[in-house]
Design a protein around this motif. Structure first.
Motif, PDB file in Angstrom:
ATOM      1  N   GLU A  74       0.857  -1.045  -0.010  1.00 16.24           N
ATOM      2  CA  GLU A  74       0.024   0.022   0.223  1.00 16.24           C
ATOM      3  C   GLU A  74       0.790   1.300   0.150  1.00 16.24           C
ATOM      4  O   GLU A  74       0.468   2.177  -0.510  1.00 16.24           O
ATOM      5  CB  GLU A  74      -1.103   0.074   1.214  1.00 16.24           C
ATOM      6  CG  GLU A  74      -1.778   1.163   1.329  1.00 16.24           C
ATOM      7  CD  GLU A  74      -2.785   1.053   2.452  1.00 16.24           C
ATOM      8  OE1 GLU A  74      -3.546   2.223   2.759  1.00 16.24           O
ATOM      9  OE2 GLU A  74      -2.700   0.096   3.309  1.00 16.24           O
ATOM     10  N   ILE A  78       0.820   4.315  -2.882  1.00 19.35           N
ATOM     11  CA  ILE A  78       0.722   5.674  -2.454  1.00 19.35           C
ATOM     12  C   ILE A  78       2.105   6.616  -3.011  1.00 19.35           C
ATOM     13  O   ILE A  78       1.739   7.633  -3.520  1.00 19.35           O
ATOM     14  CB  ILE A  78       0.787   5.823  -0.897  1.00 19.35           C
ATOM     15  CG1 ILE A  78      -0.790   5.277  -0.269  1.00 19.35           C
ATOM     16  CG2 ILE A  78       0.723   7.362  -0.693  1.00 19.35           C
ATOM     17  CD1 ILE A  78      -0.751   5.096   1.086  1.00 19.35           C
ATOM     18  N   ARG A  81       1.747   7.035  -6.580  1.00 20.32           N
ATOM     19  CA  ARG A  81       0.817   8.222  -6.880  1.00 20.32           C
ATOM     20  C   ARG A  81       1.517   9.316  -6.333  1.00 20.32           C
ATOM     21  O   ARG A  81       1.145  10.485  -7.416  1.00 20.32           O
ATOM     22  CB  ARG A  81      -0.384   7.735  -6.110  1.00 20.32           C
ATOM     23  CG  ARG A  81      -1.563   8.832  -6.419  1.00 20.32           C
ATOM     24  CD  ARG A  81      -2.705   8.684  -5.639  1.00 20.32           C
ATOM     25  NE  ARG A  81      -3.246   7.167  -5.511  1.00 20.32           N
ATOM     26  CZ  ARG A  81      -3.342   6.434  -4.731  1.00 20.32           C
ATOM     27  NH1 ARG A  81      -3.106   6.779  -3.522  1.00 20.32           N
ATOM     28  NH2 ARG A  81      -3.800   4.950  -4.853  1.00 20.32           N
TER      29      ARG A  81
END
Length: 207
Positions: A74, A78, A81
């Protein structure tokens, strides 16, 4: 066995306290406590240091703790992004600086119908600049004094080249001067970030 339990086990096998481990890893005792209680996980760099400290492989540290592995997945998503947003804002930052600098010489700049367009552009410039600054890794800028000096020099040059003369001393004139100063400071920050954050832009774009 979960990572938190392994951290306790390895530490106790060495006969160390949490403070001993914290001093060896150059972090706070609270961070060690957080890891051992499963409230947080170390980043990849720190995970390598833990591996070296306890002489265990990364595979041993990560094995069986699916929650920890999912956390890293995760975190990676992130970060990807954030890197994309950083690259986009860097481009917008350059475009914004160019448009702002060229605005005084554009023949249609004062056309009434285009004022909303320039307002939107100004909003995009400020927004992208704020995001760029907030997503930058300031620890990678070793010469922070050089960053601020660069900003100051460019700001002074901007003021010298574009500052209005013969402006009447009234509410409108003072407002115009303040607006021009604010624009100079923002353009100087755009240009400074363009120069000093270029290495981070190249690194994040290549990922």
């Amino acid at each position: 066995m979960k990572f938190a339990d392994k951290m306790k086990l390895y530490r106790r096998q060495k006969g160390w306290t949490q403070q001993d481990v914290a001093e060896r890893l150059l972090i706070s005792r609270k961070t060690i406590s957080s890891w051992e209680n499963g409230r947080s996980y170390p980043d990849i760099f720190m995970l390598v240091q833990i591996s070296d400290l306890y002489h265990v492989s990364l595979d041993d540290l990560l094995r069986e703790d699916h929650e920890m592995i999912n956390n890293y997945k995760e975190e990676h998503t992130i970060n990807k992004r954030v890197d994309k947003i950083f690259v986009i804002c860097y481009f917008l930052n350059i475009i914004g600086a160019i448009v702002t600098m060229l605005k005084p010489i554009l023949p249609f700049r004062s056309h009434y119908s285009l004022k909303p367009v320039f307002t939107i552009i100004s909003f995009i410039i400020v927004s992208s600049l704020i995001i760029l600054v907030s997503y930058a890794d300031w620890s990678k800028i070793k010469n922070k004094l050089g960053f601020w000096v660069t900003w100051l020099i460019i700001t002074l040059l901007e003021i010298r080249l574009t500052f209005p003369v013969n402006v009447p001393i009234n509410d409108n004139g003072i407002g115009y001067i303040c607006g021009t100063l604010t624009g100079n400071v923002l353009v100087a920050l755009c240009l400074t970030c363009t120069v000093w954050l270029f290495p981070q832009f190249k690194e994040r774009r290549a990922k």
